[in-house]
Design a protein around this motif. Sequence first.
Motif, PDB file in Angstrom:
ATOM      1  N   SER A  81       0.853  -1.194   0.000  1.00 13.60           N
ATOM      2  CA  SER A  81       0.000   0.000   0.000  1.00 13.60           C
ATOM      3  C   SER A  81       0.882   1.235   0.000  1.00 13.60           C
ATOM      4  O   SER A  81       2.083   1.169   0.258  1.00 13.60           O
ATOM      5  CB  SER A  81      -0.930   0.008   1.222  1.00 13.60           C
ATOM      6  N   THR A  82       0.268   2.363  -0.293  1.00 12.82           N
ATOM      7  CA  THR A  82       1.003   3.618  -0.257  1.00 12.82           C
ATOM      8  C   THR A  82       1.195   4.071   1.190  1.00 12.82           C
ATOM      9  O   THR A  82       0.713   3.422   2.120  1.00 12.82           O
ATOM     10  CB  THR A  82       0.265   4.699  -1.057  1.00 12.82           C
ATOM     11  N   PHE A  83       1.879   5.194   1.373  1.00 13.65           N
ATOM     12  CA  PHE A  83       2.195   5.668   2.714  1.00 13.65           C
ATOM     13  C   PHE A  83       2.182   7.199   2.689  1.00 13.65           C
ATOM     14  O   PHE A  83       1.824   7.810   1.672  1.00 13.65           O
ATOM     15  CB  PHE A  83       3.548   5.122   3.177  1.00 13.65           C
ATOM     16  N   VAL A  84       2.578   7.814   3.775  1.00 16.75           N
ATOM     17  CA  VAL A  84       2.592   9.275   3.858  1.00 16.75           C
ATOM     18  C   VAL A  84       3.847   9.786   3.158  1.00 16.75           C
ATOM     19  O   VAL A  84       4.958   9.571   3.620  1.00 16.75           O
ATOM     20  CB  VAL A  84       2.558   9.750   5.322  1.00 16.75           C
ATOM     21  N   PHE A  85       3.651  10.475   2.037  1.00 18.43           N
ATOM     22  CA  PHE A  85       4.775  10.980   1.261  1.00 18.43           C
ATOM     23  C   PHE A  85       5.169  12.368   1.739  1.00 18.43           C
ATOM     24  O   PHE A  85       4.310  13.167   2.133  1.00 18.43           O
ATOM     25  CB  PHE A  85       4.410  11.058  -0.228  1.00 18.43           C
ATOM     26  N   PRO A  86       6.466  12.696   1.653  1.00 17.67           N
ATOM     27  CA  PRO A  86       6.875  14.083   1.942  1.00 17.67           C
ATOM     28  C   PRO A  86       6.240  15.038   0.934  1.00 17.67           C
ATOM     29  O   PRO A  86       6.286  14.784  -0.274  1.00 17.67           O
ATOM     30  CB  PRO A  86       8.403  14.037   1.775  1.00 17.67           C
ATOM     31  N   PHE A  87       5.644  16.100   1.396  1.00 19.82           N
ATOM     32  CA  PHE A  87       4.909  16.997   0.505  1.00 19.82           C
ATOM     33  C   PHE A  87       5.844  17.780  -0.422  1.00 19.82           C
ATOM     34  O   PHE A  87       5.392  18.424  -1.373  1.00 19.82           O
ATOM     35  CB  PHE A  87       4.049  17.964   1.321  1.00 19.82           C
ATOM     36  N   THR A  88       7.165  17.715  -0.169  1.00 19.17           N
ATOM     37  CA  THR A  88       8.133  18.442  -0.995  1.00 19.17           C
ATOM     38  C   THR A  88       8.528  17.686  -2.255  1.00 19.17           C
ATOM     39  O   THR A  88       9.272  18.229  -3.083  1.00 19.17           O
ATOM     40  CB  THR A  88       9.409  18.712  -0.175  1.00 19.17           C
ATOM     41  N   LEU A  89       8.049  16.476  -2.445  1.00 21.70           N
ATOM     42  CA  LEU A  89       8.502  15.639  -3.556  1.00 21.70           C
ATOM     43  C   LEU A  89       8.180  16.256  -4.916  1.00 21.70           C
ATOM     44  O   LEU A  89       7.090  16.766  -5.152  1.00 21.70           O
ATOM     45  CB  LEU A  89       7.854  14.252  -3.475  1.00 21.70           C
ATOM     46  N   GLU A  90       9.162  16.150  -5.814  1.00 18.33           N
ATOM     47  CA  GLU A  90       8.979  16.514  -7.210  1.00 18.33           C
ATOM     48  C   GLU A  90       9.067  15.297  -8.119  1.00 18.33           C
ATOM     49  O   GLU A  90       8.612  15.348  -9.267  1.00 18.33           O
ATOM     50  CB  GLU A  90      10.041  17.543  -7.618  1.00 18.33           C
ATOM     51  N   TYR A  91       9.646  14.204  -7.599  1.00 16.37           N
ATOM     52  CA  TYR A  91       9.804  12.959  -8.360  1.00 16.37           C
ATOM     53  C   TYR A  91       9.517  11.794  -7.421  1.00 16.37           C
ATOM     54  O   TYR A  91      10.047  11.737  -6.306  1.00 16.37           O
ATOM     55  CB  TYR A  91      11.232  12.859  -8.912  1.00 16.37           C
ATOM     56  N   LEU A  92       8.674  10.855  -7.874  1.00 14.45           N
ATOM     57  CA  LEU A  92       8.325   9.698  -7.052  1.00 14.45           C
ATOM     58  C   LEU A  92       8.214   8.460  -7.928  1.00 14.45           C
ATOM     59  O   LEU A  92       7.483   8.453  -8.923  1.00 14.45           O
ATOM     60  CB  LEU A  92       6.990   9.940  -6.327  1.00 14.45           C
TER      61      LEU A  92
END
Length: 458
Positions: free
Chosen positions: A226-237
Amino acid sequence: MRFHHVVIAFMAYSFKAEGSLICESDFCVCHHNNKSDREVFGEIVECSYDPILLKRNLSLPETAYTLNLSRNSLVDVEFSLALKSDTLTELFLNSNKIKNISPNAFRLPNLKRLDLSDNQLEVIREGTFDRIQKLEYLNLANNRFNTFEKITFHHLSYLVEIVLDNNDLGPSLENNNLFDRSGYGLTHKIQSLSISGINLDTVHENFFVDAFDLRRLTISNNSLISTFVFPFTLEYLDLSDNLITEISEEDFTELLALKELKLNNLLIKDVPGFAFASLHSLAHLELERNQFLVNFSATAFGQEVLDDPVDFMLETLSLKGSRLTSLDKRLEVPFGQLIRLDLQGNFWNCDCNLKWIQKLQIHPDLYDHIRCYTPKPLYNSRVFELDEKYFTCTKVHRSHRVMVTISIISFCLLLSSLAVWVYMFLPRNHTRCDFANVYSGASYTVLPVHVSTVRDPL
């Protein structure tokens, strides 16, 4: 006397060999960098296929910028004049057999990039990075690490990018945080982290709480479900090659700066409505090799872009290698804005509902494998070379519909008649058991109510 001269000559040669430049070695090539895209002008030193190169104690040029020692079958890295420089900025030790690095091996105070990938390292001893504190890029991929208990990254305060791919670090990260000072201690300055193939199956809630400026995250080829809490600063994932079965709008709501998203080879069956609606900066999206993906919602990017794509920022989209059979015609407006669209390798059903995709501006290089899977007569036909007349949908003739309707009504009337007959002719004083016995098909018959009293004649 002659012997004395020979000894002196040998000593002079040995001194000269030890004091000579690495560029004079038969296994090294040096050339001056004068490219405008480089930060610093200097010598680029290329040395390969010499396992004892570091033992020769050859000095670097005074203006050395890059040193490439890859593919030398090195096992141990110890101090050498080749690893002492005030100007060296890049050091490549990848693709060797390195098992051990001496703590005082690197004396490179201005080194910014160090590549130790594709070796056999299990530990990095304390003090190894003490004299390269300006390091900005560190690649430790494809080694044999399963923990970093004997090393912390706290003092690498300039480090902005680290690659840890294909090390068995997943289990150790259940109890240790890469960014926590009580854990492995990556500083909050890290902007790029790659942890692909580290046997990771869970990302706990606070894993990235101290990653204040993380912009690139590659966490592919793991066992995440499952997905998780991503850093809101991400530009590439990059979440590719995981066991994720579902994505939704809530997964990406906070990623307002995200520009590139890769969701390749997951177990998802559906791209639901509004899944990417909140990604207003998204320019590149990959959904490749999703072999269970059969539905792509028309509103995956939101409702507004179907009518007015002025805020639709996506430039490239790849859906190749999935199991899509059709796409909603309403996607014609946003898809028509794309610079690159790859629809190859799907199970397209070439009927009237798919005819609209021929209007899309798809690059000729991406035509070949956009082929029909059904109907059978069009199997393997190139969609963009197919004449419009073949994109048809089977129409049910009116007389056929009338016959079907009559058949259904007749069947209903028959069932009603049977129910009336049972009600009218079934004796009221018979119990359900009697009725069951009468129609059970048994070989016994019902005896008459009265018995004859006439005796047989004597």
